[in-house]
Design a protein around this motif. Structure first.
Motif, mmCIF file in Angstrom:
data_model
loop_
_atom_site.group_PDB
_atom_site.id
_atom_site.type_symbol
_atom_site.label_atom_id
_atom_site.label_comp_id
_atom_site.label_asym_id
_atom_site.label_seq_id
_atom_site.Cartn_x
_atom_site.Cartn_y
_atom_site.Cartn_z
ATOM 1 N N ASP A 1 0.853 -1.491 0.085
ATOM 2 C CA ASP A 1 0.451 0.390 -0.487
ATOM 3 C C ASP A 1 0.596 1.670 0.258
ATOM 4 O O ASP A 1 0.306 2.142 -0.863
ATOM 5 N N VAL A 2 2.075 1.205 0.695
ATOM 6 C CA VAL A 2 2.900 2.210 1.253
ATOM 7 C C VAL A 2 3.611 2.604 -0.705
ATOM 8 O O VAL A 2 3.989 3.750 -0.993
ATOM 9 N N PHE A 3 3.450 1.236 -1.048
ATOM 10 C CA PHE A 3 4.349 1.727 -2.437
ATOM 11 C C PHE A 3 3.930 2.231 -3.528
ATOM 12 O O PHE A 3 3.973 3.017 -4.531
ATOM 13 N N GLN A 4 2.764 2.017 -3.451
ATOM 14 C CA GLN A 4 1.114 3.017 -3.752
ATOM 15 C C GLN A 4 1.215 3.916 -3.664
ATOM 16 O O GLN A 4 0.751 4.518 -4.820
ATOM 17 N N ARG A 5 0.564 4.349 -3.175
ATOM 18 C CA ARG A 5 1.827 6.413 -2.378
ATOM 19 C C ARG A 5 2.443 6.503 -2.586
ATOM 20 O O ARG A 5 2.042 7.645 -3.142
ATOM 21 N N LEU A 6 3.169 6.247 -3.156
ATOM 22 C CA LEU A 6 4.710 6.744 -3.026
ATOM 23 C C LEU A 6 5.203 6.635 -4.657
ATOM 24 O O LEU A 6 5.417 7.754 -4.853
ATOM 25 N N VAL A 7 4.736 5.423 -5.016
ATOM 26 C CA VAL A 7 4.865 6.188 -6.381
ATOM 27 C C VAL A 7 4.850 7.963 -7.285
ATOM 28 O O VAL A 7 5.235 7.766 -8.082
ATOM 29 N N PRO A 8 2.949 7.615 -7.425
ATOM 30 C CA PRO A 8 2.811 8.696 -7.613
ATOM 31 C C PRO A 8 3.327 10.355 -7.140
ATOM 32 O O PRO A 8 3.359 11.309 -8.285
ATOM 33 N N LEU A 9 3.585 10.004 -5.768
ATOM 34 C CA LEU A 9 4.478 11.221 -5.333
ATOM 35 C C LEU A 9 6.083 11.628 -6.029
ATOM 36 O O LEU A 9 5.313 12.846 -5.660
ATOM 37 N N ILE A 10 6.423 10.578 -6.534
ATOM 38 C CA ILE A 10 7.512 10.323 -6.335
ATOM 39 C C ILE A 10 8.417 11.275 -8.192
ATOM 40 O O ILE A 10 7.980 11.994 -8.575
ATOM 41 N N GLU A 11 6.657 10.637 -9.031
ATOM 42 C CA GLU A 11 6.364 10.635 -10.473
ATOM 43 C C GLU A 11 6.577 12.115 -10.489
ATOM 44 O O GLU A 11 6.530 12.635 -11.707
ATOM 45 N N LYS A 12 5.950 13.053 -9.489
ATOM 46 C CA LYS A 12 5.411 14.329 -10.283
ATOM 47 C C LYS A 12 6.162 14.881 -9.586
ATOM 48 O O LYS A 12 5.846 16.106 -9.585
ATOM 49 N N LYS A 13 7.225 14.664 -8.599
ATOM 50 C CA LYS A 13 7.982 15.366 -8.417
ATOM 51 C C LYS A 13 9.013 16.147 -9.731
ATOM 52 O O LYS A 13 9.929 14.691 -10.000
ATOM 53 N N ALA A 14 9.769 17.473 -9.737
ATOM 54 C CA ALA A 14 10.649 17.722 -11.493
ATOM 55 C C ALA A 14 12.031 16.950 -10.745
ATOM 56 O O ALA A 14 11.932 17.739 -9.195
ATOM 57 N N GLY A 15 13.058 16.949 -11.342
ATOM 58 C CA GLY A 15 14.141 16.229 -10.912
ATOM 59 C C GLY A 15 14.318 14.698 -10.799
ATOM 60 O O GLY A 15 15.483 14.695 -10.338
ATOM 61 N N ILE A 16 13.303 14.502 -10.228
ATOM 62 C CA ILE A 16 13.513 12.797 -9.678
ATOM 63 C C ILE A 16 12.343 11.144 -10.878
ATOM 64 O O ILE A 16 12.293 11.715 -11.692
ATOM 65 N N LYS A 17 13.650 11.003 -10.906
ATOM 66 C CA LYS A 17 13.266 9.590 -11.571
ATOM 67 C C LYS A 17 13.137 8.332 -10.976
ATOM 68 O O LYS A 17 14.448 8.479 -10.389
#
Length: 267
Positions: free
Chosen positions: A17-33
């Motif tokens: 569940d944490v993985f599913q919540r963390l992925v979109p938070l990271i993906e919308k941050k500029a400069g992080i892939k």
């Protein structure tokens, strides 16, 4: 400059569940892939076992990788973040790049009677046992024989690993700023015939430990979560590794706070 991040998680539902919540938070941050290969930062979701697995997966490139743990279990000694702090975590990834703290590792060489050897790195500890039989071994510090050990086995730990199995067999808790390894006996035989040191020993980073096995039969060596066994193991050599593990210090918890939270917590 883009920060490449890999995520490793266990298969517990809370971690998924944490993985599913963390992925979109990271993906919308500029400069992080998010990447599957060659990450600069590895985020683990789970507990200390998950972080240990990640360490062994990437221990061939420790100079290029930082680690960061998100805690979803009962005890997270290596994990700084909780599952309800994901937005704060992703914000920190953008603000505090490059900051890290490093800890010593244990260099382990297992030697075999046919001349072969295997090399490992341990984040926590390595143990030597002989199943249900008494283990007999000569213990050397550098070139000096310290004792002939008889008992269930021996444990050699890093400072951070001093709070793990080492503590359960009576070892001391060492601060990770101390570049040393610790030797602890596991149920040694001490009587009028057989004598050992009978207490943990702290070995400096300019010295090493060599355990030469004298008992016959199958011996088992553990290196964190890994196992090596066989009747042909002749000796094991331990020293502080040249490599170190680097944790991203976006918010790195004070070591003694970890100790208190893990073992003494006051309600």
């Amino acid at each position: 400059m883009t920060l490449r991040i890999g995520i490793i998680h266990n298969n517990e539902q809370k971690s998924l569940d944490v993985f599913q919540r963390l992925v979109p938070l990271i993906e919308k941050k500029a400069g992080i892939k998010l990447v599957e290969r060659d990450p600069e930062l590895v985020i683990t979701i789970g507990g200390d076992g998950t972080l240990l697995s990640a360490f062994h997966r990437y221990n061939h490139k420790l100079s290029d990788v930082l680690f960061l743990g998100v805690h979803t279990g009962h005890l997270g000694f290596y994990t700084d973040w909780r599952d309800y702090e994901l937005e704060e975590l992703t914000d920190s990834l953008c603000r505090n790049r490059g900051k890290s703290v490093s800890y010593p590792l244990l260099d382990v060489v297992v030697n075999f009677s046919d001349g072969r050897s295997k090399h490992f790195l341990a984040l926590n500890e390595s143990t030597i046992r002989k199943g249900s039989r008494t283990m007999v071994a000569d213990v050397y510090i550098k070139e000096e024989r310290l004792e002939r050990f008889r008992g269930d086995g021996l444990s050699v730990s890093t400072p951070t690993g001093s709070t793990a199995y080492n503590k359960s067999v009576g070892g001391a808790v060492l601060h990770p700023s101390i570049s040393a390894l610790q030797l602890a006996e596991i149920a040694s035989l001490n009587n009028r015939v057989f004598r050992t040191l009978g207490s943990p020993a702290i070995i400096g980073n300019q010295e090493w430990i060599e355990v030469k096995l004298r008992s016959q039969g199958n011996h088992m060596i553990t290196v964190d979560q890994l196992d090596v066994s066989g009747p042909e193991i002749s000796s094991v050599k331990y020293k502080i590794a040249e490599e170190r593990i680097h944790f991203a210090s976006y918010r790195h918890m004070h070591f003694w706070h970890r100790v208190k939270d893990a073992f003494i917590r006051e309600d």
